[in-house]
Design an enzyme around this catalytic site. Sequence first.
Site, PDB file in Angstrom:
ATOM      1  N   GLY A  71       1.271  -1.346   0.013  1.00  0.00           N
ATOM      2  CA  GLY A  71      -0.265   0.205  -0.164  1.00  0.00           C
ATOM      3  C   GLY A  71       0.803   0.798  -0.149  1.00  0.00           C
ATOM      4  N   SER A  72       1.914   1.302   0.423  1.00  0.00           N
ATOM      5  CA  SER A  72       2.374   2.411   1.045  1.00  0.00           C
ATOM      6  C   SER A  72       3.296   3.043  -0.544  1.00  0.00           C
ATOM      7  CB  SER A  72       3.528   2.321   2.008  1.00  0.00           C
ATOM      8  OG  SER A  72       3.293   1.864   3.194  1.00  0.00           O
ATOM      9  N   ASN A 152      -7.902   3.856   8.861  1.00  0.00           N
ATOM     10  CA  ASN A 152      -7.085   2.611   9.867  1.00  0.00           C
ATOM     11  C   ASN A 152      -6.953   2.845  11.279  1.00  0.00           C
ATOM     12  OD1 ASN A 152      -5.542   4.858   8.434  1.00  0.00           O
ATOM     13  ND2 ASN A 152      -3.958   3.714  10.335  1.00  0.00           N
ATOM     14  N   GLN A 180      -7.237  -0.261   3.878  1.00  0.00           N
ATOM     15  CA  GLN A 180      -8.375  -0.960   5.292  1.00  0.00           C
ATOM     16  C   GLN A 180      -9.987  -1.160   4.242  1.00  0.00           C
ATOM     17  OE1 GLN A 180      -7.584  -1.232   7.954  1.00  0.00           O
ATOM     18  NE2 GLN A 180      -6.128  -0.522   7.615  1.00  0.00           N
ATOM     19  N   ALA A 201      -2.198  -6.114  -0.012  1.00  0.00           N
ATOM     20  CA  ALA A 201      -2.165  -7.752   0.434  1.00  0.00           C
ATOM     21  C   ALA A 201      -2.224  -8.106   1.688  1.00  0.00           C
ATOM     22  CB  ALA A 201      -2.042  -9.164   0.054  1.00  0.00           C
ATOM     23  N   HIS A 202      -1.373  -7.861   2.507  1.00  0.00           N
ATOM     24  CA  HIS A 202      -1.866  -8.016   4.107  1.00  0.00           C
ATOM     25  C   HIS A 202      -2.767  -7.881   5.340  1.00  0.00           C
ATOM     26  CE1 HIS A 202       0.137  -5.055   6.257  1.00  0.00           C
ATOM     27  NE2 HIS A 202       0.751  -4.470   5.448  1.00  0.00           N
ATOM     28  N   CYS A 325       2.397   3.207  14.057  1.00  0.00           N
ATOM     29  CA  CYS A 325       3.725   4.477  13.568  1.00  0.00           C
ATOM     30  C   CYS A 325       3.821   5.054  14.812  1.00  0.00           C
ATOM     31  CB  CYS A 325       3.709   5.032  12.241  1.00  0.00           C
ATOM     32  SG  CYS A 325       2.865   3.477  11.007  1.00  0.00           S
TER      33      CYS A 325
HETATM   34  C1  LIG Z   1      -1.240  -0.545   6.280  1.00  0.00           C
HETATM   35  C2  LIG Z   1      -1.472   0.657   5.585  1.00  0.00           C
HETATM   36  C3  LIG Z   1      -1.604   0.873   4.464  1.00  0.00           C
HETATM   37  C4  LIG Z   1       0.479   0.683   4.076  1.00  0.00           C
HETATM   38  O1  LIG Z   1       0.576  -0.416   3.495  1.00  0.00           O
HETATM   39  P1  LIG Z   1       1.614  -1.964   3.507  1.00  0.00           P
HETATM   40  O2  LIG Z   1       1.251  -2.438   2.620  1.00  0.00           O
HETATM   41  O3  LIG Z   1       1.239  -2.071   4.943  1.00  0.00           O
HETATM   42  O4  LIG Z   1       2.358  -0.554   2.527  1.00  0.00           O
HETATM   43  C5  LIG Z   1      -1.370   2.611   4.082  1.00  0.00           C
HETATM   44  N1  LIG Z   1      -2.841   2.847   4.402  1.00  0.00           N
HETATM   45  C6  LIG Z   1      -3.559   2.216   5.212  1.00  0.00           C
HETATM   46  C7  LIG Z   1      -5.193   3.523   5.808  1.00  0.00           C
HETATM   47  C8  LIG Z   1      -3.263   1.305   6.033  1.00  0.00           C
HETATM   48  O5  LIG Z   1      -4.185   0.947   6.416  1.00  0.00           O
END
Ligand SMILES: *Cc1c(COP(=O)(O)O)cnc(C)c1O
Length: 398
Positions: A71-72, A152, A180, A201-202, A325
Site C-alpha cells: 500500500g505504501s 485505519n 483498509q 494484500a496483508h 507507527c
Molecule cells: C497498512 C496501510 C497502508 C500501508 O500498506 P503497506 O502494504 O503496509 O505498505 C497504507 N494505508 C493504510 C490506510 C493502511 O492501513
Amino acid sequence: MKVYADNAATTYLSKTAREVLIDALDNYNGNPNSLHSDGQLAQEKLDEAREVVAKCINAKKPNEIYFTSGGSEADNQALISAAKGLKGKGKNHLITLSIEHHAVLHTMARLEKEGFEVTYLNPQSDGIVAVEDVRDAIRDDTALVSIMFANNEMGAIQPIAEIGALCKEKGVLFHTDAVQAVAHLPIDVQEMNIDMLSLSAHKFHGPKGVGVLYARNGIKLINVIEGGAQERGKRAGTINVPGIMSMAAALKDGCDNMEVNMKKVAALRDRLIEGLKDIPYSKLNGDAVKRLPGNVNYSFEGVEGESLLLSLDNEGICCSSGSACTSESLEPSHVLLGMGVPIEIAHGSLRFSLDINNTEEEIDYIVEKVKKIIAHYREISPYWEDLKTGKRKHCLAE
Ligand SMILES: *Cc1c(COP(=O)(O)O)cnc(C)c1O
C-alpha cells in the site's frame, strides 16, 4: 485465552492464501518476462491474478492494475505521478485529509518540500470529511484530491462516490487509499469515479509486501522504482508471482464472501461497542454507522492507552493504542487530534480491529478484561483522583 484484535495493523495469512503461496513457490517460480515455458506459466498466473483484482474493484481493464510492494508504494506512486505529471500544466496544488495514513502524509510533505502546495482538510468530529469542504478547497491549479476510503484508526468511511463525482465535475484527479476497505467493503472504481486506488494484500489475509496501484487508463504514471520494463514499464523489479497469486486468492475470498463477512464482523463490532458502553467516562471515536465492519476505537478518560495495551497483552489480547507507527513515539494519534479529540482523551484510546476469525466469546472476554483493567488503573491514578474530587474537569460524560 488468546485474542487477535489488531487486523488493521496486519492480518494473518488465510489457509487458502497460504496454500496458493506454498504451491506457487514450488511450481510457478519462473520469471514472467522469460520466453521459455516456465516463464510463460508464471505469466499466465500473473494475468489471472490481474483479472481477479480488476474484477473485485470493477476496473474496466486488467491492464489498469499495477502490482507493487504494498500500500505504501502504491500511495507514493499515485501522489508523485499526479503531482509531477500535471506540474507542466500549471497545476501545483494537492488536497488531502489530515487523518490520512503516513504513506500519504509523508509523501505530501516531500512534495511540499519540492514546491507543491498541499491543503490538509480536517474531517468533522465524526471522522468524516464534509464534501462541501472538498469542493471549497478545489482551485483552478488543483492537480489531485487524495482521500482515503476508510480510516485505519477509527474506521470512518469517507463519502468516496460523492467526492469522485465532484472531482470528475471539476476535472481534478482523484486517488483513494483503499487499503483498509478493499475486500471488506464494496468498491466500484468506475461508478465511484476513482482515478487511482491503493490496496495491500496483508490487510485482507494475503501476504505482506504485495499490493496494487490501480490507475485508470490514460493516467500517466511516473516510476518510483526504475529498472526493467516490468508492469508496462511503470514499476521495475522481477515480479513476485507467488505473492501476487496468494494475494489474488485472498482477495477473491474476500470479494466473493463480502456480504456475509461484513454482516458477521459488524455484529461482533457492535457487540464490543455495546459492552464497552458501560464503562463510565468513555466514548466511541468515529461515526457509529459509516464505519468499517471490524473497527472499534474507544477513548477512556484518565488512563494511558499504552498501559492498557500492555495489560491487555498480558491477558492474551492483541490490540493497538493508535496507529502502529505513532505508538512507538508515544505521540497521541494524529487521526484523533485531526478530528478534534482533546489531547488527554486521545492519549487514552484503544483500537480493536476485528475480522471473520474472531468470535462472540472473544468479544466478551475483551469486554471483561478492559473493564477490569480500566477500573484498576483509575483506582491507582492521582489524575483520576483529581477528576473525582472536582480538582480537574471531566472531558467525557459519565
Ligand atoms: C497498512 C496501510 C497502508 C500501508 O500498506 P503497506 O502494504 O503496509 O505498505 C497504507 N494505508 C493504510 C490506510 C493502511 O492501513
